[in-house]
Scaffold this active site. Structure first.
Site, PDB file in Angstrom:
ATOM      1  N   ARG A 185      56.623  15.310  62.428  1.00 54.42           N
ATOM      2  CA  ARG A 185      56.421  14.198  61.612  1.00 54.42           C
ATOM      3  C   ARG A 185      56.180  15.063  60.254  1.00 54.42           C
ATOM      4  O   ARG A 185      57.142  15.212  59.595  1.00 54.42           O
ATOM      5  CB  ARG A 185      55.166  13.078  61.928  1.00 54.42           C
ATOM      6  CG  ARG A 185      55.124  11.906  60.916  1.00 54.42           C
ATOM      7  CD  ARG A 185      54.568  12.241  59.731  1.00 54.42           C
ATOM      8  NE  ARG A 185      53.352  12.693  59.693  1.00 54.42           N
ATOM      9  CZ  ARG A 185      52.425  12.962  58.609  1.00 54.42           C
ATOM     10  NH1 ARG A 185      53.167  12.838  57.360  1.00 54.42           N
ATOM     11  NH2 ARG A 185      51.380  13.284  58.844  1.00 54.42           N
ATOM     12  N   ASP A 186      54.826  15.583  59.963  1.00 53.48           N
ATOM     13  CA  ASP A 186      54.874  16.234  58.780  1.00 53.48           C
ATOM     14  C   ASP A 186      55.628  17.335  58.654  1.00 53.48           C
ATOM     15  O   ASP A 186      56.043  17.713  57.310  1.00 53.48           O
ATOM     16  CB  ASP A 186      53.331  16.654  58.841  1.00 53.48           C
ATOM     17  CG  ASP A 186      52.972  16.993  57.427  1.00 53.48           C
ATOM     18  OD1 ASP A 186      53.753  16.807  56.720  1.00 53.48           O
ATOM     19  OD2 ASP A 186      51.393  16.959  57.320  1.00 53.48           O
ATOM     20  N   HIS A 209      43.221  18.039  58.736  1.00 56.38           N
ATOM     21  CA  HIS A 209      44.578  18.389  58.557  1.00 56.38           C
ATOM     22  C   HIS A 209      44.700  19.286  57.306  1.00 56.38           C
ATOM     23  O   HIS A 209      44.433  18.782  56.203  1.00 56.38           O
ATOM     24  CB  HIS A 209      45.277  17.050  58.411  1.00 56.38           C
ATOM     25  CG  HIS A 209      46.677  16.956  57.981  1.00 56.38           C
ATOM     26  ND1 HIS A 209      47.834  16.818  58.917  1.00 56.38           N
ATOM     27  CD2 HIS A 209      47.256  17.338  56.857  1.00 56.38           C
ATOM     28  CE1 HIS A 209      48.732  16.954  58.567  1.00 56.38           C
ATOM     29  NE2 HIS A 209      48.802  17.303  57.235  1.00 56.38           N
ATOM     30  N   HIS A 241      46.505  22.337  54.727  1.00 59.51           N
ATOM     31  CA  HIS A 241      47.792  22.929  54.242  1.00 59.51           C
ATOM     32  C   HIS A 241      47.501  24.323  53.641  1.00 59.51           C
ATOM     33  O   HIS A 241      46.325  24.584  53.134  1.00 59.51           O
ATOM     34  CB  HIS A 241      48.611  22.151  53.259  1.00 59.51           C
ATOM     35  CG  HIS A 241      49.169  20.512  53.848  1.00 59.51           C
ATOM     36  ND1 HIS A 241      50.540  20.662  53.696  1.00 59.51           N
ATOM     37  CD2 HIS A 241      48.505  19.795  54.776  1.00 59.51           C
ATOM     38  CE1 HIS A 241      50.803  19.596  54.411  1.00 59.51           C
ATOM     39  NE2 HIS A 241      49.649  18.944  54.702  1.00 59.51           N
ATOM     40  N   CYS A 274      53.629  17.649  51.750  1.00 62.11           N
ATOM     41  CA  CYS A 274      53.939  16.539  51.150  1.00 62.11           C
ATOM     42  C   CYS A 274      54.810  16.201  50.334  1.00 62.11           C
ATOM     43  O   CYS A 274      54.905  16.683  49.144  1.00 62.11           O
ATOM     44  CB  CYS A 274      52.453  15.770  50.593  1.00 62.11           C
ATOM     45  SG  CYS A 274      52.595  14.155  49.852  1.00 62.11           S
ATOM     46  N   ASN A 305      51.944  23.067  56.544  1.00 58.26           N
ATOM     47  CA  ASN A 305      50.652  22.669  57.294  1.00 58.26           C
ATOM     48  C   ASN A 305      50.193  24.046  57.745  1.00 58.26           C
ATOM     49  O   ASN A 305      51.084  25.152  57.642  1.00 58.26           O
ATOM     50  CB  ASN A 305      51.120  22.037  58.638  1.00 58.26           C
ATOM     51  CG  ASN A 305      51.301  20.602  58.153  1.00 58.26           C
ATOM     52  OD1 ASN A 305      50.461  19.769  57.964  1.00 58.26           O
ATOM     53  ND2 ASN A 305      52.570  20.430  58.220  1.00 58.26           N
TER      54      ASN A 305
END
Length: 302
Positions: free
Chosen positions: A14-15, A205, A207, A238, A247
């Site tokens: 996903r990310d 979460h 980054h 993002c 990430n």
């Protein structure tokens, strides 16, 4: 259970993939996600049921969920609204992840809603998902600061958590969406929030935008966090925040914790192989360090 044990949610599907401009074939996504699962990762945020117009890369969410290995693995999908929740329930995922920003400005850019509007939407989503005997996790984007509004006090985070807990929600991810956090701030925030909300399961979460991802993770671990997100090769970011990079890198996180004798499931050698395969697939140099340097105990001929 060993209270030192760490639990990793891989967010590559996903990310990670959402930031890739060139289409990744569905079978290639599945191949990478399955390699991550085969390494021992037991929780996967595999994709998002988001509008294909918003993020075309994830338009194959249904097929990805259907075809990845699901034995002994928790499958999570990010959803933006009740329609996404309905699609996630049809796909029989174990948990949905919904996002609300601490920052009004970022929330507007990310979801095109005010924070209060997003909180009301989450209440509706939670009621629907719980009625289907599934779980909801809320990711609090820009927990540690926003590139539009700067750094804010932890009480601003607490206020939103209180509103959401009043709806029965008890799983929250503290997201450093643009890598603004520092280790002292992470520790202070986590200690405060775990004290105020002792019944909540918090995850981090992080980054690596400013190179502090791993040290922030370890600071969070020392403050009591045991659940962390990471992506293979350190890809992702993002799409609605300037300067946001990937990430924390999955194999780098696993390598660090493994050599600190902190219990966790994934096998570092398998993750390095998977990261190298993904680098070949994506066609550019990934940010991960261990995939390039090798494990710290490796020896070489002089």
């Amino acid at each position: 259970m060993d209270n030192r044990r760490v639990f990793i949610t891989d967010v590559t599907g996903r990310d990670g993939f959402q930031m890739e401009k060139h289409w990744i074939k569905t079978e290639d996504k599945i191949r990478i996600i399955n390699r991550i699962i085969n390494s021992g990762v037991k929780r996967i945020e595999a994709t998002s049921f988001v509008s294909p117009k918003a993020i075309p890369q994830l338009r194959d969410a249904k097929e990805v969920i259907e075809l990845i290995k699901r034995d002994n693995v928790e499958v999570v999908t990010l959803i933006p609204n009740i329609k996404g929740a309905e699609l996630a329930m049809e796909a029989d995922v174990d948990e949905v992840n919904v996002v609300v920003s601490i920052s009004e400005t970022h929330n507007k850019k990310n979801i095109n809603k005010t924070v209060d509007q997003s909180v009301k939407d989450i209440a509706e989503i939670n009621k629907f998902v719980v009625s289907n005997n599934k779980r909801v996790n809320v990711s609090l984007a820009t927990t540690f600061g926003c590139p539009f509004e700067g750094i804010y006090e932890v009480r601003k985070v607490s206020e939103i958590i209180k509103k959401l807990m009043s709806m029965g929600l008890k799983r929250f991810t503290l997201a450093d969406t643009t890598g603004m956090a520092n280790p002292t701030q992470v520790s202070d925030f986590v200690i405060h929030l775990k004290t105020v909300f002792p019944d909540v399961q918090f995850s981090l979460h992080l980054h690596n935008t400013r190179g502090m991802g791993l040290v922030n993770l370890y600071s969070g671990y020392n403050a009591g966090i045991r659940h962390f997100d990471a992506s293979l090769g350190g890809i992702g970011g993002c799409p609605f925040a300037p300067g946001a990079t990937g990430n924390v890198c999955l194999e780098d996180v696993v390598h660090m914790l493994h050599y600190m004798n902190i219990p966790l499931d994934p096998d570092i050698d398998e993750l390095i192989k998977a990261a190298k395969q993904m680098e070949t697939l994506l066609g550019y140099k990934l940010p991960g360090q261990v995939m390039r340097a090798g494990i710290s105990t490796a020896t070489f001929e002089s």
